[in-house]
Design a protein around this motif. Structure first.
Motif, PDB file in Angstrom:
ATOM      1  N   SER A 255       2.167  -1.622  -3.893  1.00 12.76           N
ATOM      2  CA  SER A 255       3.417  -1.648  -3.120  1.00 12.76           C
ATOM      3  C   SER A 255       3.139  -1.744  -1.629  1.00 12.76           C
ATOM      4  N   GLU A 256       2.144  -1.001  -1.159  1.00 15.57           N
ATOM      5  CA  GLU A 256       1.795  -1.046   0.256  1.00 15.57           C
ATOM      6  C   GLU A 256       1.218  -2.408   0.633  1.00 15.57           C
TER       7      GLU A 256
ATOM      8  N   LYS B  77       3.842  -4.928   1.262  1.00 14.27           N
ATOM      9  CA  LYS B  77       4.475  -4.814   2.572  1.00 14.27           C
ATOM     10  C   LYS B  77       3.583  -5.415   3.662  1.00 14.27           C
TER      11      LYS B  77
ATOM     12  N   ALA C 242      -2.092   4.597   3.509  1.00 12.77           N
ATOM     13  CA  ALA C 242      -0.644   4.816   3.462  1.00 12.77           C
ATOM     14  C   ALA C 242      -0.248   5.480   2.145  1.00 12.77           C
ATOM     15  N   SER C 243      -0.870   5.063   1.054  1.00 10.10           N
ATOM     16  CA  SER C 243      -0.572   5.661  -0.253  1.00 10.10           C
ATOM     17  C   SER C 243      -1.038   7.110  -0.309  1.00 10.10           C
TER      18      SER C 243
ATOM     19  N   ALA D 192      -3.581   0.072   3.165  1.00 11.08           N
ATOM     20  CA  ALA D 192      -2.720   0.345   2.010  1.00 11.08           C
ATOM     21  C   ALA D 192      -3.134   1.634   1.305  1.00 11.08           C
TER      22      ALA D 192
ATOM     23  N   ASP E 172       0.972   2.359  -6.251  1.00 14.45           N
ATOM     24  CA  ASP E 172       1.419   2.659  -4.889  1.00 14.45           C
ATOM     25  C   ASP E 172       0.677   1.787  -3.876  1.00 14.45           C
TER      26      ASP E 172
END
Length: 221
Positions: free
Chosen positions: A179-180, A183, A148-149, A145, A176
């Motif tokens: 949010s990752e 997912k 990815a951010s 995560a 952020d």
């Protein structure tokens, strides 16, 4: 969070905290870092994730008896400790009182508190273990995560808030990361497998990594 779970999260975060690459110059924007450096509270990100929040709500029902028992016992312990504290206060206010003279009263308070903490820990054991299990499930994806951010925000370096003296709000990518995580970890189980202990998966992975590779078997003629 439990100590083992926090250790897992710190290990995941440290794996990306020192990542360095060529500086990427981006146009100033409220949602992007202007210096390729960001700040993130990874422990807060785990707790704020939807999987953790949903699991916490489920635990209030699944472990209600444990929670109620611990709450009731904590209230009772406060009532039991109060006379000991009053005795210590009275002894300390006596003329000529010294640390040595009030030591028996102080020890009585400390011993009662220590015993109470152990008792409450036992009552909360299942809840503590379930919480650690949820944290570990979410924490396993923390590294991914964060990366990815970083990629989405063109960030080369992520620092923890306590390492920052001053910053602008837009450099914080905690949301952020949340949010990752949402997912990557849509949900989390709140009942650990039988015999599960915090940090067990990490310890097994480390042990496997330390094992020497198996010797190749000679081929037959």
């Amino acid at each position: 969070m439990t100590i083992s779970a926090k250790t897992l999260l710190k290990s995941a975060a440290l794996a990306v905290a020192t990542v360095s690459a060529s500086v990427v110059v981006t146009a100033p924007a409220a949602a992007q870092s202007r210096t390729s450096i960001a700040v993130a509270n990874y422990e807060a990100a785990v707790v704020q994730s939807q999987a953790y929040q949903n699991a916490a709500n489920q635990m209030k029902t699944t472990y209600k008896a444990d929670i109620d028992a611990a709450t009731a016992r904590a209230t009772a312990l406060q009532a039991e400790i109060k006379p000991l504290i009053d005795a210590y206060t009275a002894a300390a206010q006596q003329p000529g009182a010294t640390p040595q003279s009030v030591q028996p009263q102080a020890q009585a308070v400390q011993q009662k508190r220590a015993a109470g903490q152990q008792e409450l820990a036992q009552l909360q054991r299942r809840v503590t273990l379930a919480t650690a299990y949820v944290e570990e499930q979410v924490g396993k994806q923390l590294n991914a995560a964060i990366r990815a951010s970083m990629k989405a925000k063109n960030v080369d370096l992520v620092l923890q808030p306590q390492a920052i003296i001053a910053r602008e709000p837009y450099v914080d990518i905690t949301a952020d990361i949340v949010s990752e995580l949402n997912k990557l970890v849509p949900s989390a189980q709140i009942v650990p497998p039988a015999g599960w202990q915090p940090g067990q998966a990490q310890q097994q992975a480390q042990q496997q990594a330390q094992q020497p590779p198996a010797a190749a078997q000679p081929s037959g003629r």
